[in-house]
Design an enzyme around this catalytic site. Structure first.
Site, mmCIF file in Angstrom:
data_model
loop_
_atom_site.group_PDB
_atom_site.id
_atom_site.type_symbol
_atom_site.label_atom_id
_atom_site.label_comp_id
_atom_site.label_asym_id
_atom_site.label_seq_id
_atom_site.Cartn_x
_atom_site.Cartn_y
_atom_site.Cartn_z
ATOM 1 N N TYR A 115 24.968 -20.448 10.720
ATOM 2 C CA TYR A 115 23.840 -21.383 10.613
ATOM 3 C C TYR A 115 23.731 -21.920 9.179
ATOM 4 O O TYR A 115 23.569 -23.125 8.962
ATOM 5 C CB TYR A 115 22.587 -20.617 11.019
ATOM 6 N N ALA A 152 26.079 -22.130 6.951
ATOM 7 C CA ALA A 152 27.205 -23.018 6.648
ATOM 8 C C ALA A 152 26.973 -24.401 7.244
ATOM 9 O O ALA A 152 27.211 -25.423 6.592
ATOM 10 C CB ALA A 152 28.498 -22.417 7.191
ATOM 11 N N LYS A 163 24.055 -25.780 8.060
ATOM 12 C CA LYS A 163 22.914 -26.451 7.423
ATOM 13 C C LYS A 163 23.246 -26.894 6.001
ATOM 14 O O LYS A 163 22.825 -27.957 5.558
ATOM 15 C CB LYS A 163 21.689 -25.525 7.423
HETATM 16 N N1 LIG Z 1 11.357 -23.262 13.084
HETATM 17 C C1 LIG Z 1 11.688 -22.988 11.829
HETATM 18 O O1 LIG Z 1 11.025 -22.228 11.108
HETATM 19 C C2 LIG Z 1 12.917 -23.643 11.246
HETATM 20 C C3 LIG Z 1 13.365 -23.200 10.000
HETATM 21 C C4 LIG Z 1 14.454 -23.818 9.437
HETATM 22 C C5 LIG Z 1 15.085 -24.851 10.101
HETATM 23 N N2 LIG Z 1 14.644 -25.243 11.323
HETATM 24 C C6 LIG Z 1 15.346 -26.332 12.001
HETATM 25 O O2 LIG Z 1 14.411 -27.263 12.502
HETATM 26 C C7 LIG Z 1 14.899 -27.830 13.719
HETATM 27 C C8 LIG Z 1 13.886 -27.648 14.832
HETATM 28 O O3 LIG Z 1 13.555 -26.285 14.945
HETATM 29 P P1 LIG Z 1 12.562 -25.756 16.082
HETATM 30 O O4 LIG Z 1 12.162 -24.391 15.669
HETATM 31 O O5 LIG Z 1 11.516 -26.771 16.368
HETATM 32 O O6 LIG Z 1 13.593 -25.647 17.301
HETATM 33 P P2 LIG Z 1 13.301 -25.441 18.869
HETATM 34 O O7 LIG Z 1 14.358 -24.541 19.404
HETATM 35 O O8 LIG Z 1 11.886 -25.085 19.097
HETATM 36 O O9 LIG Z 1 13.548 -26.911 19.428
HETATM 37 C C9 LIG Z 1 14.805 -27.506 19.276
HETATM 38 C C10 LIG Z 1 15.030 -28.458 20.414
HETATM 39 O O10 LIG Z 1 16.359 -28.985 20.252
HETATM 40 C C11 LIG Z 1 16.936 -29.115 21.536
HETATM 41 N N3 LIG Z 1 18.389 -29.092 21.422
HETATM 42 C C12 LIG Z 1 19.170 -28.027 21.121
HETATM 43 N N4 LIG Z 1 20.458 -28.386 21.166
HETATM 44 C C13 LIG Z 1 20.486 -29.700 21.505
HETATM 45 C C14 LIG Z 1 21.530 -30.629 21.723
HETATM 46 N N5 LIG Z 1 22.808 -30.262 21.612
HETATM 47 N N6 LIG Z 1 21.210 -31.895 22.062
HETATM 48 C C15 LIG Z 1 19.914 -32.270 22.208
HETATM 49 N N7 LIG Z 1 18.886 -31.419 22.013
HETATM 50 C C16 LIG Z 1 19.167 -30.158 21.673
HETATM 51 C C17 LIG Z 1 16.414 -27.913 22.320
HETATM 52 O O11 LIG Z 1 16.465 -28.165 23.715
HETATM 53 C C18 LIG Z 1 14.989 -27.782 21.798
HETATM 54 O O12 LIG Z 1 14.062 -28.447 22.623
HETATM 55 C C19 LIG Z 1 16.243 -27.152 13.986
HETATM 56 O O13 LIG Z 1 17.276 -27.935 13.458
HETATM 57 C C20 LIG Z 1 16.139 -25.860 13.210
HETATM 58 O O14 LIG Z 1 17.397 -25.351 12.861
HETATM 59 C C21 LIG Z 1 13.580 -24.662 11.920
#
Ligand SMILES: NC(=O)c1ccc[n+]([C@@H]2O[C@H](COP(=O)([O-])OP(=O)(O)OC[C@H]3O[C@@H](n4cnc5c(N)ncnc54)[C@H](O)[C@@H]3O)[C@@H](O)[C@H]2O)c1
Length: 309
Positions: A164, A166, A168
């Protein structure tokens, strides 16, 4: 006042949590939104539930905005390109691209499977390449546009999250580079590192990585201890930063790296040399020994990752 009136936005992974909040606020601010989500889950292998994107698009329309749902996986080139094409087909242009879709598959490096690696790369890094390339062609023709890519504090280094991190951090180098590629066309590109409690990618396995770092007595990530949050960080806080970055108010900012968690936002510095040493004629093994004895270049550097007990 609507800050994005008449703009067209694509948000990937917008069916829930952070992406949903971004899509809702973009629409509230006047943008027409393509709500992409394949309806998967946090691990990248779950079966699709198309209704997630449909519900968000419906909520936007019910609130008086314009939105279409799009159900492709952006992890494939075809799906990523179809997602961008949806904006052109439905609304005639694309002004804003928010690459938000992401998954997590934590494992210590010796236990990480090929699938753990490939899925993270496909969804976080390669997907953004495919959507950005497709969107850039339209934005260059329009001579305007904003791209926001979603990184993570885990990119600073995170026990059990090498795949992850790498992906990001690869996205950060990618973002800094496309900001340079696209600057002359009036297109701005950013990376955000969101934290949102209670959302999908904050899985029980993530809590295990945090617990394991604590057990080993090593820094979890970043250059400062993770303070106890002063408040629950919500997707809406992330969305506010993203929408502001997409607005004209941020017209002077591109190629930057932001951290956002609830009430805290930070600009992460671009990498810089903290100390430089010149060895006339070039560096040799003996010269490095001498340098280490001088305690200048390597002076205060210690291995922080050795188990304390
Ligand atoms: N939640 C956190 O604290 C946090 C921290 C750091 C980074 N992030 C990043 O923020 C973003 C959103 O996080 P979140 O917690 O809201 O995620 P989440 O899992 O709640 O929602 C992500 C959504 O992306 C969709 N998805 C996954 N793969 C997909 C694909 N190949 N094509 C289309 N849709 C796809 C999923 O169906 C899901 O609805 C992500 O990139 C995550 O890595 C989140």
């Amino acid at each position: 006042m609507q800050r994005l009136k008449g703009k067209v936005a694509v948000v990937t992974g917008a069916g829930r949590n952070i992406g949903r909040a971004e899509a809702m606020l973009l629409a509230e601010q006047g943008a027409k939104v393509v709500v992409n989500d394949l309806g998967g889950g946090a691990y990248g292998t779950e079966t699709g539930d198309a209704s997630l994107a449909d519900q968000v698009a419906q909520e936007i329309r019910a609130a008086g905005g314009e939105a279409v749902a799009q159900h492709s996986s952006v992890a494939t080139r075809e799906g990523a390109e179809a997602t961008i094409r949806q904006a052109i087909d439905s609304f005639g242009r694309i002004d804003i691209l928010v690459n938000n879709a992401g998954i997590v598959r934590p494992a210590r490096i010796d236990r990480m499977t090929d699938q753990d690696w490939t899925l993270c790369m496909d969804v976080s890094l390669t997907a953004s390449f495919h959507t950005c390339r497709a969107a850039a062609a339209h934005m260059i023709a329009q001579r305007s546009g904003v791209i926001v890519n979603t990184g993570s504090p885990s990119g600073f280094g995170h026990w059990g999250m090498a795949n992850y991190a790498a992906a990001k951090e690869g996205l950060l180098g990618f973002t800094r580079s496309i900001a340079r590629d696209l600057g002359e066309f009036g297109i701005r590109c950013h990376l955000i590192r969101p934290v949102s409690h209670l959302t999908g990618t904050h899985t029980p396995e993530i809590d295990e990585t945090i617990a394991e770092s604590a057990r080993l007595g090593i820094p979890l990530l970043w250059n400062k201890p993770m303070a106890a949050p002063r408040m629950t960080a919500l997707p809406e806080h992330v969305a506010a930063l993203v929408v502001w970055l997409c607005s004209d108010a941020a017209g002077h900012i591109s190629g930057r790296d932001f951290y956002i968690q609830g009430d805290e936002v930070a600009v992460i510095p671009e990498p810089e040399a903290i100390r430089t040493s010149i060895n006339p004629g070039g560096w040799t093994l003996d010269a490095f020994d001498d340098e280490a004895n001088r305690s200048y270049l390597f002076g205060d550097i210690r291995n922080r990752f050795i188990r304390r007990d």
